[in-house]
Structure formats: C-alpha cells, structure tokens
Motif scaffolding. Structure first.
Motif, PDB file in Angstrom:
ATOM      1  N   ARG A 261     -15.962  79.473   2.254  1.00 52.84           N
ATOM      2  CA  ARG A 261     -16.274  80.431   3.650  1.00 52.84           C
ATOM      3  C   ARG A 261     -16.587  82.280   3.127  1.00 52.84           C
TER       4      ARG A 261
ATOM      5  N   GLN B 253     -14.258  71.945  17.693  1.00 55.88           N
ATOM      6  CA  GLN B 253     -15.291  72.596  17.633  1.00 55.88           C
ATOM      7  C   GLN B 253     -15.280  73.687  17.821  1.00 55.88           C
TER       8      GLN B 253
ATOM      9  N   ALA C  10     -13.045  76.825  16.407  1.00 52.30           N
ATOM     10  CA  ALA C  10     -13.457  76.482  14.237  1.00 52.30           C
ATOM     11  C   ALA C  10     -14.937  77.614  14.103  1.00 52.30           C
TER      12      ALA C  10
ATOM     13  N   LEU D 285     -13.612  82.818  15.018  1.00 53.29           N
ATOM     14  CA  LEU D 285     -12.940  83.370  13.752  1.00 53.29           C
ATOM     15  C   LEU D 285     -11.598  83.810  14.228  1.00 53.29           C
TER      16      LEU D 285
ATOM     17  N   ARG E  85      -3.713  76.912   9.513  1.00 53.21           N
ATOM     18  CA  ARG E  85      -4.950  75.644   8.486  1.00 53.21           C
ATOM     19  C   ARG E  85      -5.127  74.631   8.965  1.00 53.21           C
TER      20      ARG E  85
ATOM     21  N   LEU F 285      -5.019  73.160  12.664  1.00 51.10           N
ATOM     22  CA  LEU F 285      -6.457  72.474  11.987  1.00 51.10           C
ATOM     23  C   LEU F 285      -6.235  71.386  11.896  1.00 51.10           C
TER      24      LEU F 285
ATOM     25  N   ARG G   7     -13.297  71.238  10.246  1.00 53.35           N
ATOM     26  CA  ARG G   7     -13.522  72.154  10.373  1.00 53.35           C
ATOM     27  C   ARG G   7     -12.960  73.406   9.979  1.00 53.35           C
ATOM     28  N   ALA G   8     -11.247  72.595   9.905  1.00 49.63           N
ATOM     29  CA  ALA G   8     -10.272  73.824   9.556  1.00 49.63           C
ATOM     30  C   ALA G   8     -10.686  74.274   8.190  1.00 49.63           C
TER      31      ALA G   8
ATOM     32  N   THR H 242     -12.909  76.842   8.904  1.00 49.23           N
ATOM     33  CA  THR H 242     -13.426  77.815  10.049  1.00 49.23           C
ATOM     34  C   THR H 242     -12.337  79.154   9.188  1.00 49.23           C
TER      35      THR H 242
END
Ligand code: PEP
Length: 260
Positions: free
Chosen positions: A4, A159, A162, A165, A193, A196, A203-204, A207
């Motif tokens: 990230r 989805q 994610a 933000l 996190r 999610l 996806r978590a 993000t």
C-alpha cells in the motif's frame, strides 16, 4: 512489504483566500515535488477548487473536495454534486467528516449514500470514521467505528468500500492538539482491517486506512510507522507549508523504509 502506498490528504476546512491559497501552494509545492512514493492531495473549500486545480497542474498533487450532495443536480440550493467536482478536476472527496456528522446532522446512512454516489461518479471517497471522547471512555470505540463502516458495507459492499479510502479520525483528537498514540491508532486501524477481512481478506489488505487527528510534523513519523496506518488526513497543519511538507516527507520516508 504490504504494497500500500502512503497517502497524505490536507483538509483545509473553511479556511483560505485567493491570496493565501496562492502563497501557501507557492511555498509548499516545490517542497513536495522532491518526495517520492507518496500520494498527496489537498481539499480546499468549494469556491477555491478551480483556483487550486490550476495551481496544482503538473505538480502531481491531487485535488479533493470536502463534501458532496447525494443528488447530481436540481433544486438543492447551496449544494454541490459529484459531477461538478469531477468537472473541476477533483480526484478525492471527503465523506462523513466528524464536523459534517456533528454540525450538519449527517447520519451513517446519508454518509453511506454520499460514499456510493462519489464512487459511482469516479471520485475517490475518503470515509471518515471515529469515536467521541465519551464513547472511548465507555469502551465503545470499536462498536462505533464498526457501525459507521457497516453502513457503507451494506450500501456499497466490501468491494465498494475498498475502492475508496478510510480515515480513522477520533473526534477527540480533531483540532484539539491531542493525538491518539501510535498504539491507540494502530489498534483501531487493525480493527478496521480485520472487520473488512471478514468479508474479503485480499481487499482488506489493499485498503488504504489513513489516520487523522492533530497530526503534526513531530508525531507523523511514529504514526505512519504503524503497520496498518497508510498515511494521514491533516487538518490544521495542512495550512502551514513547512508543517504539511514535513508530514508528507515523513510519509515518503516510511514508503522508502525497507520492510521486515
Ligand atoms: C481533520 O479535520 O480531518 C483533522 C484531522 O484536523 P486536525 O489535523 O486539525 O486535527
């Protein structure tokens, strides 16, 4: 390496003027131009979006807005729609900032609708969540943040959430000079996190979760070093070129830091 990119978003709130904005960016942009590996944005008040868009051109710093209406156009006096923000060059839009929630009565469902509308328009919504001091004292932090996230999850799915933000902004730390400790912030970021991840682990992990609440030049590095803190949403300090540049530099340095 979690993959990230760090991001720093400045929220100017209801501050600035044509002269002050030009002076701020004149001092700030050369300092940001040398930073690598970090995504930067500023969110001026609506009347200055066009001016700031022009000043940011070619700088690599993105433009954001502080709010939007759920309607695209029509009889909504005083409001601004997502397509208008797009047309002015906005990439980001803040959604559900605590000042919007507390001063203008935006509930979780309205915030979730704004998030969905922004995404559908191709903007990157920054969903602000966070607990009050009283809620933290009563041990309700995770419950409050979860409820704020669940409203968006119900409306847009994991989805959708994610694709935007999240900014964890404890209300008691916004504009107060009181910051969550890196450990306190990390614990809530981890909670977000994990929540999610119950829907979609990949996806978590992808993000972006920013921290906001009295981030300054002297505490940014320790906050951004936390594994689940992907940068900052900066209020007061984003109005001072030296302070904002130092915060952006702290994020850039974290990005370059070799990960264990
Ligand atoms: C904000 O307004 O989102 C914020 C984090 O403000 P400050 O940095 O001034 O606490």
């Amino acid at each position: 390496m979690n993959g990230r990119r760090k991001r720093v978003v400045g929220n100017w709130k209801m501050n600035g003027s044509l002269t002050a904005n030009a002076a701020l960016l004149d001092e700030l942009l050369p300092q940001l131009a040398v930073l690598e590996g970090v995504e930067l944005a500023v969110c001026p008040p609506f009347p200055y979006l066009a001016q700031v868009a022009a000043l940011l051109e070619g700088s690599g710093v993105a433009l954001g807005a502080q709010n939007l209406n759920v309607a695209t156009k029509g009889a909504f006096t005083g409001e601004v729609g997502a397509e208008m923000l797009k047309e002015l060059g906005c990439r980001y839009v803040l959604v559900g900032h605590s000042e919007r929630r507390s001063l203008y009565g935006e509930c979780d469902e309205v915030v979730a609708e704004k998030f969905a509308v922004a995404l559908a328009a191709g903007l990157l919504p920054v969903l602000c969540v966070g607990e009050t001091q009283a809620q933290r004292r009563q041990g309700q932090t995770e419950q409050v943040v979860s409820a704020q996230l669940q409203a968006v999850l119900r409306r847009s799915g994991v989805q959708g959430l994610a694709a935007g933000l999240i900014a964890y902004e404890p209300v008691w730390a916004i504009g107060t000079g009181e910051t969550a400790s890196p450990e306190q912030a990390q614990a809530v970021h981890r909670h977000i996190r994990v929540l999610l991840g119950e829907f979609d682990r990949e996806r978590a992990e992808a993000t972006a979760i920013l921290y906001g609440g009295s981030v300054k030049a002297d505490n940014a590095q320790a906050l951004f070093a936390q594994p689940d803190i992907d940068g900052g949403l900066i209020g007061g300090a984003s109005l001072e070129a030296a302070a904002f540049a130092a915060i952006c530099q702290a994020a850039s340095q974290q990005q370059e830091r070799p990960q264990p």
